[in-house]
Design an enzyme around this catalytic site. Structure first.
Site, PDB file in Angstrom:
ATOM      1  N   ASP A 134       0.833  -1.202   0.000  1.00 52.81           N
ATOM      2  CA  ASP A 134       0.000   0.000   0.000  1.00 52.81           C
ATOM      3  C   ASP A 134       0.872   1.258   0.000  1.00 52.81           C
ATOM      4  O   ASP A 134       1.959   1.262   0.574  1.00 52.81           O
ATOM      5  CB  ASP A 134      -0.901  -0.009   1.238  1.00 52.81           C
ATOM      6  N   HIS A 193       3.040   3.203  -8.851  1.00 55.63           N
ATOM      7  CA  HIS A 193       2.892   1.776  -9.153  1.00 55.63           C
ATOM      8  C   HIS A 193       4.132   1.240  -9.870  1.00 55.63           C
ATOM      9  O   HIS A 193       4.571   0.119  -9.616  1.00 55.63           O
ATOM     10  CB  HIS A 193       1.650   1.544 -10.016  1.00 55.63           C
ATOM     11  N   LEU A 210      10.770 -21.030  -3.930  1.00 62.51           N
ATOM     12  CA  LEU A 210       9.826 -20.032  -3.432  1.00 62.51           C
ATOM     13  C   LEU A 210       8.591 -19.950  -4.313  1.00 62.51           C
ATOM     14  O   LEU A 210       8.694 -19.853  -5.539  1.00 62.51           O
ATOM     15  CB  LEU A 210      10.503 -18.658  -3.386  1.00 62.51           C
TER      16      LEU A 210
END
Length: 256
Positions: free
Chosen positions: A36, A53, A147
């Site tokens: 955020d 972004h 991962l």
């Protein structure tokens, strides 16, 4: 190789800074992050929201690499919620292009580093170019066993739970399951994350203290760590700090 290092050493320390050592024996297996603050980061600099972004995408690259090195098993990133469609069309269009841009550049590295890409969310409603990018990444990393990089993309937890309930009702009515067999464990198998362990640690950046319809079922016993740092400013040392706080907590799961 990393498992061997874990056996040889009882701590991990970053190569780039001299922070307190982390216990290699208590690294969260699954870390979920609500990324955020991109818009606020851009606004503070007089830039359009999309600039935030774009910068946030660079942070993803660093945190994925660092998670892999620490031995995190699953990293779930809240990339786009079902509510984010309400944002201005130009911003939504840019956000829908980000997976394509990120994966087109990073996919060779992800393959080399044994990362498995997956997506949790309603893929049907995504633009074709977004679906093509994520499906290609999923396909080309499916044989990896390192991962798990899980993007929560077009994801909303309430609708996920409702859809799970509908599926349970359908199976009960169809005789595939007895209602008496419904419990936490069996219901979890009806969620989008059925094959993933629940998060051990949730991180949210930018100072907001809410879950924003993210993994409401899965986060029932997760440890939460909130920071005022905006996502584009989030660095490896902040990630370390969150894990260090996690390692100091005692997880009782309702016990004493």
């Amino acid at each position: 190789m990393l498992n061997k290092l874990k056996k040889q050493k009882k701590s991990i320390q970053s190569d780039t800074h001299s922070y307190q050592e982390l216990s290699a024996e208590n690294i969260p297996k699954h870390i979920a992050i609500i990324m955020d603050g991109n818009g606020r980061w851009a606004k503070k600099r007089g830039l359009p929201r999309v600039a935030g972004h774009r910068e946030g995408m660079n942070v993803i690259r660093k945190i994925v690499k660092y998670s892999n090195r620490l031995g995190v098993n699953i990293l779930t990133l809240y990339a786009f919620s079902t509510e984010n469609w309400k944002r201005p069309k130009t911003e939504v269009d840019f956000l829908m292009r980000l997976p394509e841009r990120f994966l087109n550049v990073e996919l060779p590295t992800l393959i080399e580093e044994n990362v498995v890409v997956r997506v949790t969310g309603e893929k049907e409603n995504l633009p074709q170019y977004t679906k093509r990018a994520v499906e290609k990444a999923i396909e080309e990393t499916k044989h990896n066993d390192g991962l798990v990089l899980n993007f929560a993309l077009n994801y909303g937890s309430r609708s996920e739970i409702i859809d799970g309930i509908k599926s349970v009702i359908k199976d009960v009515e169809g005789g595939k399951m007895a209602i008496e067999d419904l419990n936490d464990s069996t219901f979890s198998r009806y969620l989008m994350t059925a094959d993933l362990d629940d998060p051990d640690l949730l991180i949210r950046t930018s100072g907001e203290l809410r879950l924003s319809n993210f993994m409401l079922w899965q986060l029932a016993y997760s440890e939460f760590w909130f920071t005022e740092v905006l996502w584009p400013d989030f660095k490896e040392e902040h990630f370390e700090e969150a894990i260090r706080v996690y390692q100091k907590r005692q997880r009782r799961y309702g016990g004493v």
